[in-house]
Design a protein around this motif. Sequence first.
Motif, short mmCIF file in Angstrom:
data_model
loop_
_atom_site.label_atom_id
_atom_site.label_comp_id
_atom_site.label_asym_id
_atom_site.label_seq_id
_atom_site.Cartn_x
_atom_site.Cartn_y
_atom_site.Cartn_z
N GLN A 573 44.56 30.91 43.76
CA GLN A 573 43.37 31.36 44.46
C GLN A 573 43.73 32.23 45.66
O GLN A 573 43.04 33.21 45.97
N GLY A 574 44.83 31.90 46.31
CA GLY A 574 45.32 32.77 47.38
C GLY A 574 45.78 34.11 46.83
O GLY A 574 45.57 35.16 47.45
N THR A 575 46.40 34.09 45.65
CA THR A 575 46.85 35.33 45.01
C THR A 575 45.66 36.20 44.63
O THR A 575 45.67 37.42 44.85
N LEU A 576 44.63 35.58 44.10
CA LEU A 576 43.43 36.33 43.74
C LEU A 576 42.82 37.01 44.96
O LEU A 576 42.44 38.19 44.91
N ALA A 577 42.76 36.29 46.06
CA ALA A 577 42.22 36.87 47.29
C ALA A 577 43.06 38.06 47.76
O ALA A 577 42.52 39.08 48.21
N MET A 578 44.37 37.93 47.65
CA MET A 578 45.25 39.02 48.09
C MET A 578 45.13 40.23 47.16
O MET A 578 45.13 41.39 47.62
N VAL A 579 45.02 39.99 45.87
CA VAL A 579 44.85 41.10 44.92
C VAL A 579 43.55 41.84 45.22
O VAL A 579 43.50 43.08 45.21
N GLU A 580 42.49 41.10 45.49
CA GLU A 580 41.22 41.74 45.84
C GLU A 580 41.36 42.60 47.08
O GLU A 580 40.83 43.72 47.15
N LYS A 581 42.07 42.09 48.05
CA LYS A 581 42.23 42.81 49.31
C LYS A 581 43.10 44.06 49.15
O LYS A 581 42.79 45.13 49.69
N ALA A 582 44.19 43.93 48.39
CA ALA A 582 45.18 45.01 48.33
C ALA A 582 44.93 46.02 47.21
O ALA A 582 45.30 47.19 47.35
N LEU A 583 44.34 45.58 46.10
CA LEU A 583 44.30 46.44 44.91
C LEU A 583 42.91 46.83 44.45
O LEU A 583 42.77 47.72 43.62
N LYS A 584 41.88 46.18 44.97
CA LYS A 584 40.53 46.48 44.51
C LYS A 584 39.97 47.66 45.29
O LYS A 584 40.00 47.70 46.51
N ALA A 585 39.46 48.64 44.55
CA ALA A 585 38.83 49.82 45.15
C ALA A 585 37.46 49.97 44.52
O ALA A 585 37.35 50.38 43.36
N GLY A 586 36.42 49.64 45.24
CA GLY A 586 35.10 49.61 44.64
C GLY A 586 35.05 48.51 43.59
O GLY A 586 35.35 47.35 43.86
#
Length: 700
Positions: A573-586
């Motif tokens: 769940q921490g990884t998911l949050a970091m992926v959202e922060k670092a890799l999600k664009a729109g």
Amino acid sequence: HEGQKDRQQKQTIFRLFARRFPSFCRSLSSPFISASIMSEVPSPSPHRHFTRGGSFSASRIAIWTPAGTAVRTEGDDSFADFENAVNAPATLDIAPIGNCKVACLVNKYGRIVWGCFPRFDGDPIFSSLLSSENRQGFFDVGISDYSHSTQQYRRNTAILETILYDKHGCAVKITDFMPRFHNHDRVFRPIQLVRKIDIEKGTPQVVIRIRPTMEYGSKKPKYTYGSNHIRFLCKDTLRLTTDAPIGYILDEIPFLLERPVHILFGPDESLHEPLSEVVRRFTDRTEDYWHNWCRSLSIMPEYQDEVIRAAITLKLTSYEETGAIVAALTTSLPEHADSGRNWDYRFCWLRDAYFVVQALNRLGTTETMQRYLEFITNLVVSSHDGYLQPLFGISREKVIEEAIIPAENLDGYRGMGPVRVGNAAYTQVQNDSYGSVVLASTQMFFDHRLESPGDDLLFERLEKLGNQAVERWNQSDAGLWELRTKAHVHTYSAVMCWAACDRLSKIACRIGKPERHEYWREQADIMHKEISARSFNTELNTFTDVFDGDDVDSCLLLLPQFGFVGYDDPRFQGTLAMVEKALKAGDYLYRYRKQDDFGKPVTSFNVCTFWYIEALIGVGRTDEARSLFERMLQCRNHVGILSEDMTILTEEEKKEGKLPELWGNVPQTYSMVGIIMCALRLSKTWEDVMLNCDIGCKKP
């Protein structure tokens, strides 16, 4: 015109006559010649007609005569609108047709723009997709006074229908497919394209143009012809057989379509029965094949059409002769504009093939898995120690030299070269391959439906791959993203090595080998402990892309799917949050944001967005996942196909209602797999749908 009863046909005849004799026609008066038709009579101008080297040029003339004879037009720009449409900058609004032996891509105007013969990785006889000039390397049917077109597959088939409309209410339907059906207890899949041209409405004027190339656009083949065929003298001679006048095709002469035209394009073989009957039989039997295949799919009640189209598309990427599965049917479609990220995907990546097998298995069609395992078994047997390179040719070729085609031959999609043939990634070390193969094979030992389930011999062969996983799990490699100048111990590769050992332990237990079960369980546990320690950054509360790293990539979202962690694990769940922060664009996800050999990626990677959707489902954010999935479905092209990449929209572009543009090779198997896997996880059950199907229905 006294013998003509149909008013529209009289008007069509007059239009054609007027192009030849405009001055004379301007002096006429007749009750059937309306003022609007008279206004169309052209002013005299130089003689022009279609030529093989361009659009129009000076030429001969001929007056209209009955039964589909030629209309070589003078002062005729009636095909200009069609030319403008088909010669506009290329897009990925293209539709694949194929039969698991050969394949072509057809654009929305019915032009075949890509087609390699005699197999997926062969010489592109139709290559205009990778040429900005669009003068050669295509096969199309033009219509005069073009207005618009529609295109769709016949329901639940790989048979494509394109309808071209003119401005006078006439229309022509083009049906394209490659034959595939059961014949004499085996599958008939010839190296052959079938094209039928039908009158949809009125009496359209058409022109048939076929301009093949050879040696990647460097040459035009010489040809010979007979009364009903044209032989193109390529490396493997190809024959076009038709009941249209050969001269009209060779000279690209427009003619009135008054009866169906049938075309076979393929091997240099004579036809010994009526062409129209062959086309009819091939059409009916191919349609029956695809309907039967689709009926065998175990699908859920929601997103049925999307899943069926994705499944058919994945089927078309399998080279059935050997069992190989290609990553895409194209080469060198750039990942974004002028990126140089142009790669040849017409080969079998062990990793990509696993995802395809997994998706089709989930739909209950196991034939592709069994064929693929034949492909893999031959690879393992030919490797004395179990080492596997990451990709192979579709006939198990190990050497896939990469070369760049000169720009004067093919300058690339929209002129964005280079055009590459071959792929140097075959020389890379990618340690996830061992897990990919073992995971693809595991169902063979558990599925009672299979005629030839996994046995001791297959297990022993898979153990060779397990030994490589034990040896390589903590060694540097190029990773999933195939970095060309950098090597690390990638978390994804290490986890896939763990998955190989984990599944081998389960298989050993299944087939009654307790000692091997214990051995592989021990190896998997050792890996799991070390990977967890080296790939989880406690300060950032996330798994990282490499051992002892401080960055993430999107493939970390797959860790729960492999069983390495659970969706409820705080570390994930921490990884998911970091992926959202670092890799999600729109709405969409980058695969990573680090600088690579070509700079930073600027487009989203479609399968990564699907992995994100699956992760959202796993952690219980289902409504959010469903909304995003449905937005992804809107990004497919007009026939339901996705490529590899997509542009990231600005906020202003979103407000304007724009959709992202597709980039990268097509159809991308990763992306089509993503559609299937997300749809299956999001869909309601049949029971839910049947019990509640009348909710919200208004009373009469």
